[in-house]
Scaffold this active site. Structure first.
Site, PDB file in Angstrom:
ATOM      1  N   CYS A  70       0.841  -1.204   0.000  1.00  0.00           N
ATOM      2  CA  CYS A  70       0.000   0.000   0.000  1.00  0.00           C
ATOM      3  C   CYS A  70       0.874   1.250   0.000  1.00  0.00           C
ATOM      4  O   CYS A  70       1.544   1.514  -0.980  1.00  0.00           O
ATOM      5  CB  CYS A  70      -0.965  -0.046   1.184  1.00  0.00           C
ATOM      6  N   HIS A 105      -3.469  -5.654   1.018  1.00  0.00           N
ATOM      7  CA  HIS A 105      -2.809  -5.891   2.297  1.00  0.00           C
ATOM      8  C   HIS A 105      -2.765  -7.369   2.675  1.00  0.00           C
ATOM      9  O   HIS A 105      -3.713  -7.872   3.292  1.00  0.00           O
ATOM     10  CB  HIS A 105      -3.558  -5.135   3.405  1.00  0.00           C
ATOM     11  N   GLU A 124      -1.200  -8.688   5.069  1.00  0.00           N
ATOM     12  CA  GLU A 124      -1.200  -8.871   6.531  1.00  0.00           C
ATOM     13  C   GLU A 124      -2.610  -8.905   7.099  1.00  0.00           C
ATOM     14  O   GLU A 124      -2.822  -9.369   8.211  1.00  0.00           O
ATOM     15  CB  GLU A 124      -0.360  -7.774   7.207  1.00  0.00           C
TER      16      GLU A 124
END
Lengths: 266, 773
Positions: A87, A223, A225
């Protein structure tokens, strides 16, 4: 294997990124931007997480890309160590020229423009789950080292500026030929539809992530994560309630790829 | 400023000339207490601390009379910046709830952003990590006379929320939006923040024990003080008048999520240091009332005084008068009270490690004074003592006994024939901006940041996060209030808001652990407005008392935090009574939670809660018939409690795979939303004959009596029915999930409603985006 998660003023995803990396058996720590840059060489790999570094002043990623810590990262990249920008991290890598890594600042991540049926349906920040199609063969790139071409990975995205554009007419051809396009936005079945909502931000050729020619530096807008544990999945995904709280989500493959890349390359 | 010896009209003129909101009797009582004429900075300090916003001078007595703020799980009630309840033996949830209505009406973007900025500080300063926010919003009629302005406000508010929340890195996981012309010239922007903290690591917003005797340092951290927000609490404590708009702009604070993000990290470093070394500090945010409010409350709540030098405070410019330095509401600031031996290390964390002066121009941490034992509140500026007053007198505030008088309104049930085509009616209700999908808004919100999201907006009645890695527990959050019920009956508006907020967390499988209330009303000096306020508080308190904390008999769900926002009124009138309730629910294991979308074709669907003739204030009456009606939904306390407990238990025992509460839009909207959330590839067939009482089809489908629809896991029907019977609930198996994408309802042998999901989805998704275009 020890990685550094780089923290700039305004970064806001460093903690969950470190958690996700640890779940993939990487060890590491959060590295504050104003620590001595020479300490960076002690790490085996680097993640620049998401956020709003320096408030997106000027342009997203523009100020952070000029920090001394980025010069140090450039040196580590030249040594072949992996760097993954997520990002805002991707935006920083683009602003610093590390991506696509052709010597200049060759692409930009512009404001989202959602086009549907030929008309602008929406603009600005957008947060949703998306599916990425791996576009390169396994082992091509650090962050997709374990993914085969055509593999699908779902994860959320959340950004206002992820629309990859370039002024260089020949660049796309080159990126495609050199296997530098790592991820494209696609639907759940893997089809790359060029309009919103599949192309979620108007990005050229649905590009969600690219790597440098050497393959060790990867940037992607979504993302991983936030998709590293099964319980993070949307409720429509049957894997959501499978296993215990540590059960992996699809995004963990990115961090596992990074670990494998480090193992193989060093 | 001279008060003693002047006539009332002269005192009045002097106060207004100075820009003070104090009344003449208030000013006289101050002069009397001091035994002399007060200085201008002293008067501004009183003006701030005695404002409605800071002192709750009109509301305190009512809140104390009705609200239950204690309970077996309460760790800290409403006495500080945020309330705290226990999750388990180790972890606690911290919650605060506020309004930022007037600023958002004048400058929507900055106003709404500052609302988030303020509330997250309230939670963070307790030593907590802020893990979620929620935003209940009320805007004017997007199709009415003021539609352009209404839409400008709505768009600006949503932009302000996402621009602040996303950059800060706190996910927005819940909220609601209602449009109605009573909010045309006074929008409501409430905001809730939730944090987590370990029980032993809670930080108090008061000077620690011994601070006065040992001369603890007072340190201000963050943005340099400027004049922004000067007069903010006074502005929030008056009616909005258009001619004042220009002047009021100056009272609006300027938000900065970037600096806040950096401050939160530096705060965490400070908290960690104090935990490691066992040093007790006091920590408080500078919000409404600015430096004066934070410093005087930190001292007074510990029985100490303060001796503060405004010259030492870092400022954006040096030409600010002392009252502006003291009372401006410059954002992104905190106050630390700590033993002098910690001071150099605290300063290093902010000024060097986190490099505030280079990250943000003029930002830093500065020592500004000492805690004292003499009970005086002293400020100095340019070598002069600008304020020397009793800290207790300043912070005690004043109380008013307001008059109340019922608002008399002529309400009646309309005489209407049931429409022939209920399919069209449902599509109309689904397309209402108050029922339609909230997707247009929540896609702007980063609901995923921090990586804790388990259930997101649009997936269920409440958002759910797993906020601590390594732990299985989840925090559910929902917000509710129906202004149309408030118009008919403030009492039932308060009660239904509590019940609905609890149903929402129950619908994901969480038990309601605590409530907060943000009470938005008109001018309390008007007896009708004050009556509405008291009725609402009574209603919500009755509901909280009757809907017991799960696992305890006769024990109210505690209300640990809240806010009162009066003066939500313009010359056009006041807002509909809006007691906005937030509910925090807790669940032991987030993987047991359920969402609302249908799961498997062939599953049976149960209705919980009989339908009553309660369409007053309903979406059906308003949208289809253009009337308000009279029969507002009430809360049948025992039935409601049984329904909520039964739903929680049935989800915990894995008997239910999807659940959705019945509220706005009735059973019809609830059923439609269960088909439309998710992939919208499964349909629903309902037979309303099984739904109980003898009502016409339109009333059955659109009554907003409380209840739930549950999708039962295949094979668990008998067990579910036993469980429901055990709670004394009627068994109403009203339909099944089908593989064809359509919604069909039959009644008395006739198909009364039938739509394919593509059509329904189009209506449902268009409503909000068109209203906000």
């Amino acid at each position: 294997m020890k990685i550094a998660v780089i923290q700039f003023p305004g970064t806001n995803c460093e903690h969950e990124t470190l958690v996700a990396a640890r779940a993939a058996d990487l060890s590491g720590e959060i590295f504050r931007w104003n620590r001595p840059a020479e300490e960076l060489c002690a790490f085996d790999g680097y993640i620049i997480p998401g956020g709003f570094s320096y408030q997106d002043r000027l342009r997203a990623g523009a100020i952070a890309s000029k920090e001394p810590v980025m010069d140090a990262l450039r040196e580590e990249a030249e040594r072949g160590k992996p760097i993954i920008g997520i990002c805002n991290g991707f935006q920083i890598l683009v602003e610093s020229g590390l991506l696509p890594g052709l010597g200049g600042v060759d692409v930009a991540l512009a404001s989202n423009v959602m086009v549907s049926k030929g008309e602008i349906a929406r603009r600005g920040f957008y947060c949703a789950w998306t599916t990425l199609r791996s576009e390169t063969p396994a082992r091509r790139c650090s962050g997709s080292f374990l993914l085969d071409k055509g593999d699908l990975v779902s994860m959320p995205l959340a950004h206002a500026e992820g629309n990859l554009v370039t002024a260089d007419e020949d660049l796309m051809e080159r990126l495609n030929e050199e296997d530098q396009v790592v991820f494209r936005y696609c639907d759940e079945g893997g089809r790359v539809e060029t309009e919103f909502p599949v192309n979620v931000n108007g990005s050229l050729e649905n590009i969600a992530g690219i790597c440098n020619p050497e393959g060790n530096v990867l940037g992607l807008m979504p993302h991983p994560e936030r998709s590293s544990f099964a319980w993070q999945l949307p409720p429509t995904d049957s894997a959501k309630s499978a296993g215990d709280m540590t059960a992996p989500g699809p995004g963990r493959r990115i961090f596992e790829s990074m670990r494998r890349y480090i193992e193989v390359m060093r | 400023m001279q008060i003693i010896g002047l006539e009332d009209h002269e005192v009045e003129a002097g106060l207004r000339r100075a820009g003070l909101g104090l009344s003449v009797p208030e000013a006289r009582s101050i002069a009397e207490a001091l035994g002399r004429d007060p200085t201008v900075p002293e008067l501004f300090n009183y003006d701030t601390m005695w404002s409605e916003h800071c002192s709750y001078k009109s509301s305190r007595a009512t809140l104390n009379e009705f609200l239950h703020t204690e309970g077996p799980n309460v760790v800290q009630g409403p006495e500080e910046d945020a309330g705290i309840v226990a999750i388990d033996d180790e972890w606690c949830v911290v919650i605060a709830h506020e309004s930022h209505n007037h600023p958002s009406q004048i400058l929507p973007n900055e106003g709404a952003a500052t609302g988030i900025g303020g509330i997250v500080r309230d939670v963070n300063c307790m030593g907590a990590k802020v893990v979620a926010t929620a935003d209940p919003l009320r805007f004017g009629d997007p199709y009415g006379e003021d539609k352009n302005h209404v839409r400008w406000v709505a768009e600006g508010v949503v932009d302000g929320i996402w621009q602040y929340g996303n950059a800060l890195g706190v996910p927005i996981i819940a909220g609601d939006v209602v449009f109605d012309d009573s909010f045309d010239s006074n929008c409501l922007v409430n905001v809730v923040a939730v944090g987590v903290v370990k029980r032993g690591e809670i930080i108090k917003s008061r000077a620690p024990a011994g601070a006065g005797e040992k001369g603890y340092d007072v340190i201000v951290v963050g943005k340099p003080t400027d004049s922004s927000g000067f007069g903010g609490v006074t502005f929030a404590s008056e009616e909005l008048r258009e001619e004042d708009e220009e002047a009021n702009r100056g009272a609006i604070q300027i938000p900065d999520p970037f600096l806040k993000n950096v401050l939160f990290k530096a705060n965490e470093a400070l908290f960690q240091l104090t935990r490691e070394e066992g040093i007790v500090i006091g920590f408080k945010d500078l919000g409404g009332g600015g430096f004066t409010c934070a410093s005087s409350e930190m001292g007074a709540s510990a029985g100490y005084g303060m001796d503060l030098d405004l010259d030492l405070l870092h400022k954006a410019s040096e030409d600010l008068p002392p009252e502006v330095v003291a009372c401006a509401e410059t954002q992104e600031r905190f106050m630390l009270v700590c033993p002098p031996e910690l001071t150099p290390r605290a300063l290093k964390i902010y000024n060097e490690d986190w490099d505030l002066p280079n990250v943000y121009e003029g930002a830093r941490a500065s020592v500004v004074g000492k805690v004292t034992t003499d009970g005086r509140y002293i400020t100095r500026y340019r070598g002069i003592v600008t304020c020397d007053i009793s800290i207790e007198h300043l912070t005690r505030g004043i109380r008013y006994e307001r008059e109340e008088s019922p608002r008399v309104i002529d309400l009646k049930e309309p005489d209407i024939a049931a429409p022939e085509d209920l399919t069209e009616v449902l599509l109309k209700v689904l397309a209402s901006p108050n029922v339609s999908s909230r997707e247009h808004i929540y896609r702007y919100y980063d609901t995923e940041v921090q990586g804790n999201a388990v259930i997101r907006p649009g997936e269920a009645d409440a958002g759910l996060i797993a906020p601590v890695r390594g732990e299985k527990f989840g925090i559910a959050l929902s917000v509710d209030a129906n202004p149309f019920y408030g118009r008919i009956s403030p009492y039932w508006a308060g009660a239904t808001a509590v019940a609905e907020a609890m149903r929402n967390v129950a619908a994901v499988g969480a038990y309601p652990a605590t409530l907060t209330d943000c009470l938005n009303f008109g001018n309390p000096e008007k007896p009708e407005a004050f009556w509405e306020f008291r009725e609402c508080v009574r209603g919500l308190a009755d509901a909280a008392k009757a809907l017991w904390l799960k696992g305890y008999d006769d024990t109210p769900v505690p209300i640990v935090s809240g806010n009162v926002s009066f003066y939500n009124e313009s010359p056009d009138g006041s807002v509909d009574p809006s007691p906005i309730i937030a509910c925090v629910g807790l669940i032991d294991d987030v993987r047991d939670a359920v969402t609302m979308e249908l799961k498997n074709a062939g599953d049976s669907v149960y209705l919980i809660g009989p339908r009553f003739d309660e369409l007053g204030g309903s979406e059906y009456y308003r949208t289809v018939h253009g009337v308000t009606g009279k029969n507002v939904p009430i809360v049948r306390f025992e039935l409601e409690r049984s329904m909520i407990y039964a739903v929680i238990d049935s989800i915990a025992e894995k008997l239910v795979v999807a659940a959705h509460d019945i509220s706005n839009g009735g059973l019809g909207a609830t059923a439609a939303e269960m088909t439309l959330a998710g992939r919208a590839d499964l349909g629903l067939e309902l037979d309303l004959d099984a739904s109980g009482p003898d009502l016409s089809a339109d009333r059955l489908i659109f009554s907003e009596s409380s209840g739930f629809l549950l999708e039962c896991r295949k094979g668990a029907e008998e067990e579910l029915e036993e469980l429901l019977k055990g709670y004394g609930l009627d068994i109403m198996k009203i339909g099944k999930v089908v593989s064809s994408p359509e919604l069909v309802m039959t009644y008395r042998g006739r198909t009364v409603l039938s739509t394919d999901l593509t059509t329904a989805k189009k209506a449902w998704t268009a409503g909000l985006s068109e209203a906000m275009r």
